[in-house]
Design a protein around this motif. Structure first.
Motif, PDB file in Angstrom:
ATOM      1  N   ARG A  32      -5.003   3.005   1.533  1.00 19.42           N
ATOM      2  CA  ARG A  32      -3.656   3.610   1.220  1.00 19.42           C
ATOM      3  C   ARG A  32      -2.880   3.021   0.048  1.00 19.42           C
ATOM      4  O   ARG A  32      -2.424   3.760  -0.767  1.00 19.42           O
ATOM      5  N   SER A  33      -2.768   1.835   0.017  1.00 15.73           N
ATOM      6  CA  SER A  33      -2.377   1.115  -1.229  1.00 15.73           C
ATOM      7  C   SER A  33      -3.020   1.605  -2.610  1.00 15.73           C
ATOM      8  O   SER A  33      -2.131   1.678  -3.568  1.00 15.73           O
ATOM      9  N   TRP A  34      -4.215   1.622  -2.573  1.00 17.24           N
ATOM     10  CA  TRP A  34      -4.961   1.861  -3.758  1.00 17.24           C
ATOM     11  C   TRP A  34      -4.663   3.435  -4.339  1.00 17.24           C
ATOM     12  O   TRP A  34      -4.283   3.719  -5.427  1.00 17.24           O
ATOM     13  N   ILE A  35      -4.624   4.165  -3.023  1.00 16.15           N
ATOM     14  CA  ILE A  35      -4.361   5.638  -3.588  1.00 16.15           C
ATOM     15  C   ILE A  35      -2.937   5.731  -3.836  1.00 16.15           C
ATOM     16  O   ILE A  35      -2.686   6.663  -4.882  1.00 16.15           O
TER      17      ILE A  35
ATOM     18  N   VAL B 228       8.955  15.244   1.602  1.00 15.02           N
ATOM     19  CA  VAL B 228       8.792  15.451   3.214  1.00 15.02           C
ATOM     20  C   VAL B 228       7.330  14.426   3.285  1.00 15.02           C
ATOM     21  O   VAL B 228       7.312  13.452   4.185  1.00 15.02           O
ATOM     22  N   ALA B 229       6.453  14.678   2.289  1.00 12.89           N
ATOM     23  CA  ALA B 229       5.156  13.772   2.416  1.00 12.89           C
ATOM     24  C   ALA B 229       5.579  12.221   2.089  1.00 12.89           C
ATOM     25  O   ALA B 229       4.995  11.369   2.884  1.00 12.89           O
ATOM     26  N   LEU B 230       6.344  12.093   1.246  1.00 12.39           N
ATOM     27  CA  LEU B 230       6.838  10.644   0.957  1.00 12.39           C
ATOM     28  C   LEU B 230       7.556  10.156   2.160  1.00 12.39           C
ATOM     29  O   LEU B 230       7.190   8.682   2.581  1.00 12.39           O
ATOM     30  N   VAL B 231       8.374  10.640   2.702  1.00 14.81           N
ATOM     31  CA  VAL B 231       9.058  10.020   3.891  1.00 14.81           C
ATOM     32  C   VAL B 231       8.197   9.744   5.175  1.00 14.81           C
ATOM     33  O   VAL B 231       8.172   8.739   5.913  1.00 14.81           O
ATOM     34  N   VAL B 232       7.139  10.886   5.426  1.00 12.25           N
ATOM     35  CA  VAL B 232       6.254  10.672   6.481  1.00 12.25           C
ATOM     36  C   VAL B 232       5.387   9.461   6.260  1.00 12.25           C
ATOM     37  O   VAL B 232       4.868   8.659   7.101  1.00 12.25           O
ATOM     38  N   TYR B 233       4.937   9.473   4.847  1.00  7.57           N
ATOM     39  CA  TYR B 233       4.117   8.077   4.660  1.00  7.57           C
ATOM     40  C   TYR B 233       4.776   6.942   4.880  1.00  7.57           C
ATOM     41  O   TYR B 233       4.223   6.141   5.362  1.00  7.57           O
ATOM     42  N   ALA B 234       5.979   6.882   4.459  1.00  3.39           N
ATOM     43  CA  ALA B 234       6.844   5.556   4.565  1.00  3.39           C
ATOM     44  C   ALA B 234       6.852   5.496   6.004  1.00  3.39           C
ATOM     45  O   ALA B 234       6.880   4.113   6.658  1.00  3.39           O
TER      46      ALA B 234
ATOM     47  N   MET C 176       9.912  -4.976   2.801  1.00  2.05           N
ATOM     48  CA  MET C 176       9.588  -5.784   1.645  1.00  2.05           C
ATOM     49  C   MET C 176       9.911  -7.031   1.746  1.00  2.05           C
ATOM     50  O   MET C 176       9.226  -8.206   1.715  1.00  2.05           O
ATOM     51  N   ARG C 177      11.338  -7.367   2.131  1.00  4.18           N
ATOM     52  CA  ARG C 177      11.840  -8.665   2.435  1.00  4.18           C
ATOM     53  C   ARG C 177      11.068  -9.273   3.611  1.00  4.18           C
ATOM     54  O   ARG C 177      11.211 -10.590   3.695  1.00  4.18           O
TER      55      ARG C 177
ATOM     56  N   ARG D 121       6.191  -3.238  -0.225  1.00  5.68           N
ATOM     57  CA  ARG D 121       6.414  -3.487  -1.819  1.00  5.68           C
ATOM     58  C   ARG D 121       5.793  -2.795  -2.526  1.00  5.68           C
ATOM     59  O   ARG D 121       6.202  -2.341  -3.569  1.00  5.68           O
ATOM     60  N   LEU D 122       4.530  -2.261  -2.285  1.00  7.29           N
ATOM     61  CA  LEU D 122       3.805  -1.454  -3.258  1.00  7.29           C
ATOM     62  C   LEU D 122       4.315  -0.041  -3.301  1.00  7.29           C
ATOM     63  O   LEU D 122       4.498   0.567  -4.379  1.00  7.29           O
ATOM     64  N   PHE D 123       5.011   0.410  -1.890  1.00  8.20           N
ATOM     65  CA  PHE D 123       5.723   1.464  -1.814  1.00  8.20           C
ATOM     66  C   PHE D 123       6.958   1.773  -2.783  1.00  8.20           C
ATOM     67  O   PHE D 123       7.279   2.583  -3.685  1.00  8.20           O
TER      68      PHE D 123
END
Length: 363
Positions: free
Chosen positions: A11-14, A267-273, A336-337, A344-346
């Motif tokens: 997921r991080s690489w994508i 929407v996609a970003l919030v669901v991914y988070a 991240m903290r 962190r990557l997000f």
């Protein structure tokens, strides 16, 4: 990749690949010139005249503004046919300019964009119409397409006049007006944003790859939001190109695709988070996703009811997206903290691609 850590790495690489692709959206290659010599395209600029308000019909039936000589009173000179002073709430604008001599074949004017509906006349002869040009009715928004206006033989030295109708803030001819060969114009349209077309295909490839992983089920379901985001970015990126109109000449449909994909990206970003690192904030991020999802279809339906123009839906989106951006960044920073590598990557990826993803709204 059967372990949870392997899936997180994937997921991080994508996500990183998407961030880099979106950063590339802000890097536009220079326009390619497709012709030199006597038939090279000529930019029409610097000798425009304009007047506000509609004109009566002449004895021959044409609007008098389309046949008046360039020395007629009541016209104001302008360097560019856009952003003109003295509107005072009027919804009709007349623009005109003499056309230069040009010896190439199939003479055609390329017009980047007109706000919003218009007619084009050459010495009183109607050449082209776009949108609803009835001054007695509200002007319907039909999109922002480019236009190719064919010119008859012997056009050189004659005056082309545009009757423009708009009830929104912007009014006139935006961007370039170029005289050239029709085939040359089509070539330029394809070449001008070739980089964006390639980026759109890459986004769609990433979407297809990611959604295939999602079909494997289990913890791979977290990939659905990344795949959806890549798909929406592909649609949004291609809807910014001029070449889209060569594939499907439906300007209003492309405007809905543009704004709809932009509205739904959050929407996609919030669901991914929520699915990747936001387990402690699941209820808050879930509520944010539901709010964003409720706003998008409503914002696209309101213009169809006639309550506002489609471009006006962008203003509340800016407020909504600003609040969502603060929320999602705050949750990512908190995780991240705590040492979460995906958070962190997000957080870093948001900093890379949000300025470019939102450039369509800010500008």
């Amino acid at each position: 990749m059967s372990s949870t850590s392997d899936k997180a790495i994937a997921r991080s690489w994508i996500l990183l690949a998407l961030a880099l692709l979106i950063a590339c959206c802000g890097c536009k290659p220079p326009t390619l010139s497709t012709s030199v010599g006597d038939d090279a395209p000529i930019s029409v600029r610097g000798s425009w005249q304009y007047r506000w308000g509609d004109c009566p019909r002449a004895n021959s039936g044409e609007p008098s503004c389309a046949v008046e000589p360039l020395t007629a009173p009541g016209w104001t000179p302008a360097a560019e046919p856009h952003g003109l002073a003295g509107r005072q709430g009027r919804s009709v604008l007349w623009l005109r300019t003499p056309l230069p001599e040009w010896t190439g074949r199939d003479p055609t004017l390329f017009i980047h964009s007109v706000d919003i509906a218009f007619e084009a006349f050459l010495d009183g002869q109607l050449l082209y119409t776009f949108g609803d040009v009835d001054a007695d009715e509200p002007v319907r928004f039909e999109g922002w397409p480019w236009h190719l206006v064919r010119l008859p033989e012997g056009f050189g030295g004659k005056t082309i006049a545009f009757r423009v109708l708009s009830d929104v803030h912007d009014m006139g001819i935006a961007g370039d007006v170029v005289l050239g060969n029709r085939a040359q114009h089509v070539q330029e349209i394809v070449h001008r944003d070739l980089g964006q077309q390639v980026l759109a295909l890459l986004f769609l490839f990433v979407a297809a790859f990611t959604l295939v992983l999602w079909t494997r089920g289990g913890q791979w379901r977290a990939f659905s939001s990344l795949g959806s985001f890549a798909l929406l970015m592909g649609i949004w990126t291609f809807s910014q190109t001029e070449a889209k109109q060569l594939i499907l000449n439906a300007p209003l449909l492309w405007c809905y695709a543009d704004l709809g994909s932009l509205f739904l990206m959050a929407v996609a970003l919030v669901v991914y988070a929520r699915d990747s690192y936001g387990r402690r904030h699941r209820w808050l991020l879930g509520a944010a996703a539901a709010l964003v999802l409720a706003h998008a279809p409503g914002a696209l339906r309101v213009p169809r009811a006639g309550w506002c123009a489609l471009p006006d839906t962008v203003r509340p989106f800016r407020v909504r997206d600003g609040a969502g951006n603060v929320l999602i960044r705050a949750s990512a920073l908190k995780e991240m903290r705590r040492g979460d590598p995906e958070a962190r990557l997000f957080f870093i990826s948001l900093g890379i691609f949000l300025p470019f993803a939102l450039s369509d709204v800010v500008n």
